[in-house]
Scaffold this motif. Structure first.
Motif, PDB file in Angstrom:
ATOM      1  N   TYR A 279      38.179 -31.854  34.204  1.00 32.07           N
ATOM      2  CA  TYR A 279      37.294 -32.855  34.020  1.00 32.07           C
ATOM      3  C   TYR A 279      36.541 -33.802  35.295  1.00 32.07           C
ATOM      4  O   TYR A 279      35.560 -34.171  35.176  1.00 32.07           O
ATOM      5  N   SER A 280      37.532 -33.552  36.311  1.00 32.38           N
ATOM      6  CA  SER A 280      36.968 -34.284  37.432  1.00 32.38           C
ATOM      7  C   SER A 280      36.754 -33.429  38.756  1.00 32.38           C
ATOM      8  O   SER A 280      36.235 -32.260  38.621  1.00 32.38           O
ATOM      9  N   THR A 281      36.579 -33.958  39.787  1.00 31.70           N
ATOM     10  CA  THR A 281      36.170 -33.137  41.044  1.00 31.70           C
ATOM     11  C   THR A 281      37.450 -32.056  41.489  1.00 31.70           C
ATOM     12  O   THR A 281      38.704 -32.144  40.949  1.00 31.70           O
ATOM     13  N   PRO A 282      37.313 -31.059  42.368  1.00 30.36           N
ATOM     14  CA  PRO A 282      38.123 -30.100  42.645  1.00 30.36           C
ATOM     15  C   PRO A 282      39.339 -30.750  43.398  1.00 30.36           C
ATOM     16  O   PRO A 282      40.557 -30.245  43.343  1.00 30.36           O
ATOM     17  N   LYS A 283      39.049 -31.751  44.280  1.00 27.48           N
ATOM     18  CA  LYS A 283      40.370 -32.301  44.948  1.00 27.48           C
ATOM     19  C   LYS A 283      40.943 -33.377  44.073  1.00 27.48           C
ATOM     20  O   LYS A 283      41.861 -34.180  44.716  1.00 27.48           O
ATOM     21  N   SER A 284      40.400 -33.814  43.160  1.00 25.51           N
ATOM     22  CA  SER A 284      41.108 -35.155  42.247  1.00 25.51           C
ATOM     23  C   SER A 284      42.465 -35.076  41.872  1.00 25.51           C
ATOM     24  O   SER A 284      43.278 -35.938  42.041  1.00 25.51           O
ATOM     25  N   SER A 285      42.944 -33.806  41.168  1.00 29.28           N
ATOM     26  CA  SER A 285      44.236 -33.642  41.164  1.00 29.28           C
ATOM     27  C   SER A 285      45.299 -33.757  42.193  1.00 29.28           C
ATOM     28  O   SER A 285      46.411 -34.465  42.129  1.00 29.28           O
ATOM     29  N   ILE A 286      44.973 -33.437  43.426  1.00 26.16           N
ATOM     30  CA  ILE A 286      45.579 -33.731  44.689  1.00 26.16           C
ATOM     31  C   ILE A 286      45.761 -35.134  45.029  1.00 26.16           C
ATOM     32  O   ILE A 286      46.823 -35.564  45.241  1.00 26.16           O
ATOM     33  N   PHE A 287      44.474 -35.897  44.792  1.00 29.38           N
ATOM     34  CA  PHE A 287      44.413 -37.331  45.158  1.00 29.38           C
ATOM     35  C   PHE A 287      45.180 -38.119  44.128  1.00 29.38           C
ATOM     36  O   PHE A 287      46.064 -38.935  44.725  1.00 29.38           O
ATOM     37  N   ILE A 288      45.128 -37.625  42.937  1.00 34.79           N
ATOM     38  CA  ILE A 288      45.981 -38.201  41.830  1.00 34.79           C
ATOM     39  C   ILE A 288      47.215 -38.338  42.041  1.00 34.79           C
ATOM     40  O   ILE A 288      47.979 -39.241  41.993  1.00 34.79           O
ATOM     41  N   ASN A 289      47.647 -37.043  42.219  1.00 30.80           N
ATOM     42  CA  ASN A 289      49.214 -36.761  42.481  1.00 30.80           C
ATOM     43  C   ASN A 289      49.800 -37.538  43.614  1.00 30.80           C
ATOM     44  O   ASN A 289      50.800 -37.919  43.535  1.00 30.80           O
ATOM     45  N   GLY A 290      49.050 -37.619  44.766  1.00 33.31           N
ATOM     46  CA  GLY A 290      49.633 -38.288  45.713  1.00 33.31           C
ATOM     47  C   GLY A 290      49.952 -39.982  45.328  1.00 33.31           C
ATOM     48  O   GLY A 290      50.869 -40.305  45.956  1.00 33.31           O
ATOM     49  N   ILE A 291      49.038 -40.633  44.818  1.00 34.30           N
ATOM     50  CA  ILE A 291      48.988 -41.930  44.399  1.00 34.30           C
ATOM     51  C   ILE A 291      50.111 -41.982  43.298  1.00 34.30           C
ATOM     52  O   ILE A 291      51.228 -42.961  43.438  1.00 34.30           O
ATOM     53  N   LEU A 292      50.252 -41.228  42.450  1.00 34.81           N
ATOM     54  CA  LEU A 292      51.342 -41.121  41.104  1.00 34.81           C
ATOM     55  C   LEU A 292      52.551 -41.206  41.812  1.00 34.81           C
ATOM     56  O   LEU A 292      53.653 -41.682  41.458  1.00 34.81           O
TER      57      LEU A 292
END
Length: 313
Positions: A279-292
């Motif tokens: 549902y989000s941008t191509p790099k979102s999962s990498i970004f979210i994973n890093g923060i979590l």
């Protein structure tokens, strides 16, 4: 019918609508969430009803052909294999389905042109021709033709997509899930299936229904505290530059870390990464994973992850 991931997606959509509208009526938005999930079930019933209407149209066309004054030999003795397909007949004779369609006001009566378009596409397909050409078929063959027709002819039909989009905009997001569910139901169908086979509950159990409501409310009501958790974890990004959808997914995940002790951390992370990819941008999962990942390590270090039962897995 609804999995936890589907519930999370629905909650995400409702939180997004709530924040974008700057609405302050939490109760009103919670009702919208509930209505959105219920409408998903209506889409499922609508697609089941479409299969019923296709069978009825096929039966009607055969009857009209037989009554022609100069009917050909083939028209006088048509092949009824498709019309008598046991999967279609299961739906046509489904009294529970008929009652639900009537009670919910679901009908193709005013939109018959869409049924005609899809039925015509079926008649022109190789799948249909090959099925009718078989001398004999068993239940496995009868299921396969409906599965193949739905996957390759009905579901991809642009006019059907147009109809769904016009009927209810939220159905567009629900369509992939409902298509998958309907195909799963047909694939698992047995000849002696129970009368209520095509009628799974919207929620697996009361816990799932409660989860939807609690995740929505707790994420919004704890927004300020959760926002503080995010700040400082994004050194290369100002918090106001984080995509709205990414911010919502982060907040929902953090809410699950802190407010849902029975949900394992790994489950939460995996679920939101998959939702971000879709549902989000191509790099979102990498970004979210890093923060979590940073947050989980921090919570584990200061022993602030309140997990119990299944949540410890």
């Amino acid at each position: 019918m609804l999995t936890r991931r589907h519930i999370r997606v629905k909650v995400m959509q409702s939180i997004y609508a709530f924040t974008q509208s700057q609405n302050t009526d939490l109760g009103k938005e919670e009702k919208f969430l509930s209505s959105s999930m219920e409408n998903m079930y209506n889409l499922y019933l609508t697609l089941l009803s479409l299969l019923v209407e296709i069978q009825k149209m096929a039966d009607e066309q055969l009857t009209l052909s037989q009554k022609k004054y100069l009917a050909t030999k083939e028209e006088k003795n048509p092949k009824r294999k498709f019309v008598d397909n046991p999967v279609l007949l299961k739906l046509v004779n489904d009294a529970i389905l008929a009652e639900k369609l009537e009670n919910r006001g679901i009908s193709w009566e005013l939109d018959e042109e869409y049924v005609k378009i899809i039925y015509k596409a079926i008649l022109e397909s190789e799948i249909y021709a090959e099925y009718l050409a078989k001398d004999t078929t068993d239940f496995k063959d009868d299921k396969k033709v409906i599965i193949d027709l739905f996957q390759k002819v009905i579901a991809p039909n642009e006019k059907l997509y147009e109809y769904i989009e016009d009927k209810k905009l939220t159905w567009v997001d629900d369509l992939p899930l409902v298509n998958t569910l309907l195909l799963k139901m047909i694939k698992k169908l047995k000849g002696d299936a129970a009368e209520n086979y095509f009628h799974p509950s919207l929620f697996k159990d009361d816990d799932d229904k409660l989860f939807a409501s609690l995740l929505f409310k707790k994420t919004i009501l704890n927004d300020e505290r959760i926002q503080q958790e995010i700040e400082g974890k994004t050194p290369n990004w100002d918090t106001d530059r984080i995509a709205d959808l990414d911010a919502i997914l982060l907040k929902m995940a953090i809410c699950e870390f802190l407010k849902f002790p029975s949900i394992p951390v790994k489950v939460t992370i995996n679920e939101y990464l998959e939702i971000a990819k879709e549902y989000s941008t191509p790099k979102s999962s990498i970004f979210i994973n890093g923060i979590l990942d940073k947050l989980v390590k921090e919570y584990q270090a200061n022993n602030s992850l309140n997990k119990s039962g299944r949540g410890l897995m």
